[in-house]
Design an enzyme around this catalytic site. Structure first.
Site, PDB file in Angstrom:
ATOM      1  N   CYS A 261      -1.620   6.908   4.914  1.00  0.00           N
ATOM      2  CA  CYS A 261      -2.394   5.898   4.189  1.00  0.00           C
ATOM      3  C   CYS A 261      -1.583   4.609   4.082  1.00  0.00           C
ATOM      4  CB  CYS A 261      -2.758   6.414   2.799  1.00  0.00           C
ATOM      5  SG  CYS A 261      -3.742   5.235   1.833  1.00  0.00           S
ATOM      6  N   VAL A 262      -2.127   3.526   4.623  1.00  0.00           N
ATOM      7  CA  VAL A 262      -1.409   2.251   4.567  1.00  0.00           C
ATOM      8  C   VAL A 262      -1.403   1.674   3.153  1.00  0.00           C
ATOM      9  CG1 VAL A 262      -1.891   1.709   6.985  1.00  0.00           C
ATOM     10  CG2 VAL A 262      -3.518   0.993   5.214  1.00  0.00           C
TER      11      VAL A 262
END
Length: 407
Positions: A261-262
């Site tokens: 997840c950025v």
């Protein structure tokens, strides 16, 4: 080192006062630009590395380097909001272009397989700035009670606490001591040979990356009594259990890897998946509540949904225009996070991870359900209640006795 000195990327002692000195690559680039000559290969990359290395602030034990990706949201976001509050058309252009720019930057970094703090900085600063605008522009109007402010603040605190928990270890597999040196020096691309737990494997590593995952490993069957299939990861030099995966951005194997997840700049795996869902849920509740309170204040007498699209007088004064602009920004972000949360809840209901869904699409082995929102691999699906019971028990058992290893 004094507070303004530092050791640069070449290992030499340097000073903040000399940040614009001794940059041969920049001098050569300017000279070639003035003489209309093309830059040599890799010149822009070397200039960017030098600039990034010299962006520092004074500190006690020496100047500390600042991550450049943290700066744009802190500087540009307030400027964009204040410009958007000047006129309706400016707000429309800015609120339309912001998601496009963010998506473009995401695909750019995703294609290059780079880690960045830009999205985490954007998310945290957006939360802080929206809360600041709410306290400065909405609460003083007198239509929001102290109890409502307390509820909103508690929701924000709970969301940050869950986010902090989601930033912890997602379930990294321990790297064998014998392969520690190989991880830093890099592995050969043609052949890989290693051992873990007495198992040996050799073969050609493809080096391909699919959906952000390294595919440079050969599948092998571990000698388990019940025929459990495990994977040999050539990069980490270990045999990983079922449903584990290698994240190319983090450079580690993660138990029950869902995705990288950025927005939290970390993987979502076995140990932090619950906290990730909790953080998304608290964000959705807090954001919708804050949007409702703001619209009830600046668009009196209208329901929140109607006021979001039709609010006469929203641009009559600057304070209302700024609040209305922030509401629309929150609505766009909330819609995006709501979609992510919906996909996560559906995946949990079918006991499938995002990584497994992508691999199933690639291999054409999964079934598209609910209009393609979820991919059912059928491998771990044991029914709605059992799937949720399994998810709620993630991380409660020791890795050696995890049920995933014997499925």
């Amino acid at each position: 080192l004094c507070c303004c000195e530092y050791v640069d990327r070449r290992g030499q002692r340097n000073h903040l006062a000399a940040c614009c000195c001794d940059c041969e690559d920049l001098d050569e680039g300017c000279e070639r630009w003035l003489t209309c000559r093309s830059l040599p290969p890799g010149a822009l990359g070397r200039i960017a590395d030098t600039v990034v290395d010299r962006v520092r602030v004074p500190w006690f034990a020496g100047a500390v380097k600042i991550n450049v990706s943290l700066v744009p949201p802190l500087v540009l976001l307030p400027v964009f909001f204040h410009v958007a509050a000047l006129h309706f058309l400016l707000g429309l252009v800015i609120l339309t272009s912001l998601p496009v720019v963010v998506l473009w930057y995401y695909y750019l970094t995703h294609r290059r397989k780079e880690r960045t703090l830009f999205f985490l900085s954007l998310g945290l600063f957006s939360l802080g700035y929206m809360y600041y605008v709410f306290l400065q522009e909405v609460v003083p109007r007198g239509h929001v009670g102290y109890s409502q402010v307390v509820v909103l603040t508690c929701g924000l605190i709970l969301m940050l606490a869950a986010l902090s928990r989601a930033k912890t270890d997602p379930g990294y597999l321990p790297v064998p001591a014998s392969s520690g040196k190989s991880l830093h020096q890099g592995l050969p691309s043609k052949s890989v040979r290693g051992s873990s737990n007495g198992l040996h494997a050799s073969g050609a590593a493809s080096g391909r990356a699919v959906n952000g995952e390294a595919q440079g490993y050969s599948r092998m069957s571990a000698e388990e009594p019940e025929g459990v299939k495990k994977d040999w990861c050539a990069r980490c030099q270990l045999v990983r259990p079922a449903r584990a995966g290698h994240c190319r951005l983090c450079g580690r194997c993660v138990r029950r890897l869902d995705h990288h997840c950025v927005w939290i700049n970390s993987c979502v795996g076995e140990r932090n998946h619950q906290a990730f869902i909790l953080a998304l849920s608290f964000f959705m509740l807090t954001s919708v509540y804050g949007i409702t309170l703001t619209l009830h204040t600046i668009c009196r007498g209208r329901t929140p949904f109607v006021a979001l699209f039709y609010c006469p007088g929203a641009y009559s004064d600057y304070s209302s225009a700024l609040s209305f602009t922030c509401v629309w920004y929150c609505a766009i972000v909330t819609a995006g996070m709501g979609y992510i949360l919906l996909i996560q809840l559906l995946n949990i209901s079918y006991n499938v991870t995002e990584r497994e869904a992508r691999l199933a699409l690639r291999d054409n082995t999964g079934r598209r359900l609910l209009g393609g929102l979820v991919i059912d691999t059928g491998q771990y699906n044991r029914g709605f209640l059992c799937n949720w019971g399994h998810f709620l028990s993630l991380g409660s058992s020791s890795p050696q006795r995890s049920a995933e290893d014997i499925v």
